[in-house]
Motif scaffolding. Structure first.
Motif, PDB file in Angstrom:
ATOM      1  N   LEU A 270       0.863  -1.243  -0.017  1.00  9.17           N
ATOM      2  CA  LEU A 270      -0.111  -0.050   0.023  1.00  9.17           C
ATOM      3  C   LEU A 270       1.104   1.360   0.106  1.00  9.17           C
ATOM      4  O   LEU A 270       1.826   1.454   0.883  1.00  9.17           O
ATOM      5  N   VAL A 271       0.811   1.818  -1.117  1.00 10.78           N
ATOM      6  CA  VAL A 271       1.791   3.116  -1.374  1.00 10.78           C
ATOM      7  C   VAL A 271       0.857   4.478  -0.330  1.00 10.78           C
ATOM      8  O   VAL A 271      -0.272   4.844  -1.271  1.00 10.78           O
ATOM      9  N   LEU A 272       1.451   4.647   0.694  1.00  8.98           N
ATOM     10  CA  LEU A 272       0.382   5.897   1.478  1.00  8.98           C
ATOM     11  C   LEU A 272       1.270   7.208   0.836  1.00  8.98           C
ATOM     12  O   LEU A 272       0.174   7.993   0.801  1.00  8.98           O
ATOM     13  N   PHE A 273       2.346   7.418   0.393  1.00  8.15           N
ATOM     14  CA  PHE A 273       2.753   8.824  -0.347  1.00  8.15           C
ATOM     15  C   PHE A 273       3.830   8.110  -1.254  1.00  8.15           C
ATOM     16  O   PHE A 273       4.643   7.575  -1.013  1.00  8.15           O
ATOM     17  N   GLY A 274       4.032   9.010  -2.439  1.00  7.01           N
ATOM     18  CA  GLY A 274       5.007   8.745  -3.265  1.00  7.01           C
ATOM     19  C   GLY A 274       4.778   9.796  -4.406  1.00  7.01           C
ATOM     20  O   GLY A 274       3.516  10.393  -4.437  1.00  7.01           O
ATOM     21  N   LEU A 275       5.634   9.944  -5.053  1.00  9.19           N
ATOM     22  CA  LEU A 275       5.687  10.939  -6.256  1.00  9.19           C
ATOM     23  C   LEU A 275       5.814   9.973  -7.437  1.00  9.19           C
ATOM     24  O   LEU A 275       7.047   9.882  -7.793  1.00  9.19           O
ATOM     25  N   PRO A 276       4.756   9.496  -8.119  1.00  9.43           N
ATOM     26  CA  PRO A 276       5.054   8.738  -9.383  1.00  9.43           C
ATOM     27  C   PRO A 276       5.867   9.307 -10.437  1.00  9.43           C
ATOM     28  O   PRO A 276       5.517  10.503 -10.997  1.00  9.43           O
ATOM     29  N   ASN A 277       6.779   8.704 -11.158  1.00 10.54           N
ATOM     30  CA  ASN A 277       7.919   9.082 -11.978  1.00 10.54           C
ATOM     31  C   ASN A 277       7.653   8.411 -13.272  1.00 10.54           C
ATOM     32  O   ASN A 277       8.020   7.328 -13.353  1.00 10.54           O
ATOM     33  N   MET A 278       7.017   8.870 -14.220  1.00 10.11           N
ATOM     34  CA  MET A 278       6.516   8.071 -15.270  1.00 10.11           C
ATOM     35  C   MET A 278       7.943   7.618 -16.240  1.00 10.11           C
ATOM     36  O   MET A 278       7.922   6.872 -17.015  1.00 10.11           O
ATOM     37  N   ASP A 279       8.826   8.633 -16.351  1.00 14.44           N
ATOM     38  CA  ASP A 279      10.122   8.576 -16.660  1.00 14.44           C
ATOM     39  C   ASP A 279      10.947   7.568 -16.507  1.00 14.44           C
ATOM     40  O   ASP A 279      11.379   6.449 -17.031  1.00 14.44           O
ATOM     41  N   ALA A 280      10.971   7.417 -14.926  1.00 16.60           N
ATOM     42  CA  ALA A 280      11.893   6.492 -14.374  1.00 16.60           C
ATOM     43  C   ALA A 280      11.188   5.173 -13.923  1.00 16.60           C
ATOM     44  O   ALA A 280      11.669   4.187 -13.478  1.00 16.60           O
ATOM     45  N   GLU A 281       9.724   5.195 -14.105  1.00 16.73           N
ATOM     46  CA  GLU A 281       8.812   4.170 -13.976  1.00 16.73           C
ATOM     47  C   GLU A 281       9.087   3.644 -12.423  1.00 16.73           C
ATOM     48  O   GLU A 281       9.052   2.378 -12.294  1.00 16.73           O
ATOM     49  N   ARG A 282       8.782   4.524 -11.504  1.00 17.39           N
ATOM     50  CA  ARG A 282       8.955   4.143 -10.004  1.00 17.39           C
ATOM     51  C   ARG A 282       8.260   5.359  -9.204  1.00 17.39           C
ATOM     52  O   ARG A 282       7.748   6.297  -9.932  1.00 17.39           O
ATOM     53  N   ASN A 283       8.236   5.147  -8.265  1.00 16.73           N
ATOM     54  CA  ASN A 283       7.561   6.190  -7.005  1.00 16.73           C
ATOM     55  C   ASN A 283       8.811   6.696  -6.406  1.00 16.73           C
ATOM     56  O   ASN A 283       9.449   5.990  -5.653  1.00 16.73           O
ATOM     57  N   ASP A 284       9.079   7.774  -6.682  1.00 12.95           N
ATOM     58  CA  ASP A 284      10.053   8.763  -5.821  1.00 12.95           C
ATOM     59  C   ASP A 284       9.519   8.943  -4.349  1.00 12.95           C
ATOM     60  O   ASP A 284       8.311   9.333  -4.374  1.00 12.95           O
ATOM     61  N   PHE A 285      10.427   8.796  -3.298  1.00 14.98           N
ATOM     62  CA  PHE A 285       9.984   9.218  -2.004  1.00 14.98           C
ATOM     63  C   PHE A 285       8.894   8.506  -1.497  1.00 14.98           C
ATOM     64  O   PHE A 285       8.012   9.023  -0.798  1.00 14.98           O
ATOM     65  N   ALA A 286       8.601   7.244  -1.791  1.00 13.44           N
ATOM     66  CA  ALA A 286       7.625   6.370  -1.366  1.00 13.44           C
ATOM     67  C   ALA A 286       7.629   5.965   0.118  1.00 13.44           C
ATOM     68  O   ALA A 286       8.631   5.473   0.465  1.00 13.44           O
ATOM     69  N   LEU A 287       6.388   6.208   0.556  1.00 11.27           N
ATOM     70  CA  LEU A 287       6.054   5.595   1.829  1.00 11.27           C
ATOM     71  C   LEU A 287       5.092   4.444   1.721  1.00 11.27           C
ATOM     72  O   LEU A 287       4.097   4.746   1.378  1.00 11.27           O
ATOM     73  N   GLU A 288       5.441   3.342   2.133  1.00  8.31           N
ATOM     74  CA  GLU A 288       4.805   2.060   1.940  1.00  8.31           C
ATOM     75  C   GLU A 288       4.446   1.094   2.813  1.00  8.31           C
ATOM     76  O   GLU A 288       5.534   1.070   3.926  1.00  8.31           O
ATOM     77  N   ILE A 289       3.403   0.560   3.010  1.00 10.69           N
ATOM     78  CA  ILE A 289       2.968  -0.693   3.943  1.00 10.69           C
ATOM     79  C   ILE A 289       3.186  -1.982   2.900  1.00 10.69           C
ATOM     80  O   ILE A 289       2.241  -2.089   2.316  1.00 10.69           O
ATOM     81  N   PRO A 290       4.093  -2.704   3.382  1.00 13.61           N
ATOM     82  CA  PRO A 290       4.183  -3.936   2.530  1.00 13.61           C
ATOM     83  C   PRO A 290       2.969  -4.961   2.852  1.00 13.61           C
ATOM     84  O   PRO A 290       2.408  -4.827   3.695  1.00 13.61           O
ATOM     85  N   ARG A 291       2.781  -5.459   1.462  1.00 14.13           N
ATOM     86  CA  ARG A 291       1.607  -6.560   1.377  1.00 14.13           C
ATOM     87  C   ARG A 291       0.132  -6.021   1.597  1.00 14.13           C
ATOM     88  O   ARG A 291      -0.813  -6.548   1.268  1.00 14.13           O
ATOM     89  N   VAL A 292      -0.174  -4.860   2.034  1.00 13.40           N
ATOM     90  CA  VAL A 292      -1.606  -4.518   2.519  1.00 13.40           C
ATOM     91  C   VAL A 292      -2.229  -4.481   1.352  1.00 13.40           C
ATOM     92  O   VAL A 292      -3.548  -4.894   1.364  1.00 13.40           O
ATOM     93  N   ALA A 293      -1.945  -3.817   0.233  1.00 11.92           N
ATOM     94  CA  ALA A 293      -2.772  -3.921  -1.021  1.00 11.92           C
ATOM     95  C   ALA A 293      -3.009  -5.286  -1.461  1.00 11.92           C
ATOM     96  O   ALA A 293      -4.093  -5.424  -2.169  1.00 11.92           O
TER      97      ALA A 293
END
Length: 465
Positions: A270-293
């Motif tokens: 579960l990505v609580l916070f992040g800055l989706p980066n479509m060029d790099a194909e990732r979430n920058d500065f991501a704050l995640e809770i593993p496996r919740v999603a």
């Protein structure tokens, strides 16, 4: 200019007009049912507080209904002016559905609206209540056909392709397409919740001025009951809608979750916070809770769902826009749930009407439901891109032959006109809201001293007052 072309401006123009317009139908849907409940309670109990609240809110309903009609007319024209290929190829289905909306909902509302607004002293109480019920039902029927049309564009079914046109094959499959039931329930609940928090905010305003105001107390009480009942149901409905999206529009769900790729055995965080980066194909500065999603999407600790990288890049929506609009909607939903819990706790403690901090919070949160509705529509519509009809007709293939200059001119015109309409409408509503809920009304009911030719005449108040 800014890397934009005529199609981008056409998309922005439609998004702007739809986002502006949806607020007023949602307000009309929720208020019409609220008015129906108030009149029913008045007729059953004889309590004049319910009658006073009915007369107070019917004025605001009249303004919302009028603004909804005005702001909605232009959208149908945009199908022909800006999206003629879509109108030509999909009009045999979407055009018919919008015609059904006019023939059922609009005629029903138009037939009984005058009696509802101006007939309280001219017809019997049962007849007037019938008119209120018919208007409320009409708003729900209108929502039905609009959502059928939009849901078919999201999850098309029951169609055949003849000479490049989408024509009806099975109307039951078109109407009850895979996403319609979920989206209808989600939207109607959203309208009810939004109005309940608007009512709570208005009640908070009047209770801060007079904590003994019986009408304001009744408003806040009803609003908090609606919040504690409807918001949890909405969360369940939203979860079911999300599972439906995962099945039929998986790339949209991946964008909502900010889920770029699966890692074997790691589940979906579960990505609580992040800055989706479509060029790099990732979430920058991501704050995640593993496996919740994984838990709420697959009901499994290590379940996987399709990720963005499982789809061609040219089928991705604007991931940051979808990601953040979804979080705005969910975040506001959680705040409204918390407010309902706190409000009913204060009721239990006998402090619901006399806690200034809570009353001010209710005022602050009064537009939250409508902001959440707009955010939800951004999520579902931006998440459908790059398709107009999902999987069948791309946005870049659906537009008219547009010039950049003409789109700039029309967009500026819409921005100016809608800004003026919105400002006047909101100012007028705020002026009505400031009136005492049980204030004096002219003999004969709303609009009695006016010639009842338009909904606004039911408000009585002049902008010059």
């Amino acid at each position: 200019m800014l890397g934009l072309d005529a199609v981008d401006l056409a998309r922005f123009q439609f998004a702007f007009t739809v986002s502006f317009h949806i607020i007023f139908p949602a307000l009309s849907i929720g208020l019409a049912s609220y008015l129906m409940a108030l009149e029913a309670l008045w007729l059953k109990t004889g309590n004049e507080v319910y009658h006073g609240l009915y007369r107070f809110w019917i004025r605001i309903f009249a303004v919302a209904f009028g603004l909804g009609v005005v702001s909605g007319v232009v959208m149908a024209y945009q199908f022909g002016t800006n999206w003629s290929v879509f109108a030509e190829r999909g009009g045999d289905i979407t055009g018919v559905l919008l015609t059904y909306e006019v023939l059922t909902a609009f005629f029903l509302e138009a037939g009984f609206l005058g009696v509802m607004l101006f007939g309280e002293k001219r017809v019997s109480k049962p007849v007037h209540f019938l008119a209120t019920c018919m208007v409320a039902i009409g708003t729900l029927i209108s929502a039905t056909w609009i959502l059928v049309s939009n849901s078919w564009m999201q999850t098309p079914a029951g169609y055949e392709v003849v000479n490049g046109r989408f024509v009806p094959g099975n109307w039951l499959e078109i109407i009850f397409n895979p996403s319609f039931p979920y989206r209808f329930v989600h939207m109607v609940l959203a309208a009810f919740i939004s109005v309940s928090f608007l009512v709570a905010g208005v009640a908070g305003y009047h209770l801060l001025r007079n904590s003994k105001d019986a009408a304001a107390r009744k408003m806040l009480s009803m609003a908090m009951w609606m919040a504690i009942i409807a918001v949890p149901i909405q969360i369940v409905a939203g979860d079911m809608h999300g599972l439906n999206t995962m099945e039929h529009q998986p790339v949209k769900l991946a964008a909502m979750e900010g889920h770029w790729e699966n890692e074997p055995g790691a589940g979906v965080p579960l990505v609580l916070f992040g800055l989706p980066n479509m060029d790099a194909e990732r979430n920058d500065f991501a704050l995640e809770i593993p496996r919740v999603a994984s838990l709420y999407l697959t009901h499994s600790w290590s379940g996987e769902v399709q990720a963005l990288k499982d789809f061609p890049r040219d089928e991705w929506p604007d991931v940051p826009l979808v990601f953040w609009s979804f979080r705005v909607m969910v975040g506001l939903g959680m705040l409204m749930l918390l407010t309902g819990v706190v409000g009913n706790y204060l009721r239990h403690r006998g402090k619901l009407y006399t806690t200034p901090l809570f009353l001010r919070w209710a005022m602050l949160l009064s537009p939250a439901g409508f902001v959440a509705i707009v955010a939800g529509w951004v999520t579902t519509e931006a998440g459908r891109q790059p398709w107009v009809i999902y999987g069948l007709l791309r946005t870049l293939d659906a537009h008219s032959s547009l010039s950049f200059g003409s789109m700039v001119a029309s967009l500026i015109g819409f921005l100016v006109v809608y800004a003026v309409i919105f400002a006047i409408g909101i100012y007028y509503m705020l002026m009505l809201i400031r009136k005492e809920p049980m204030g004096e009304m002219p003999e004969g009911g709303p609009g009695e001293r006016n010639t009842p030719k338009r909904p606004f005449s039911a408000t009585i108040e002049s902008l010059d007052d």
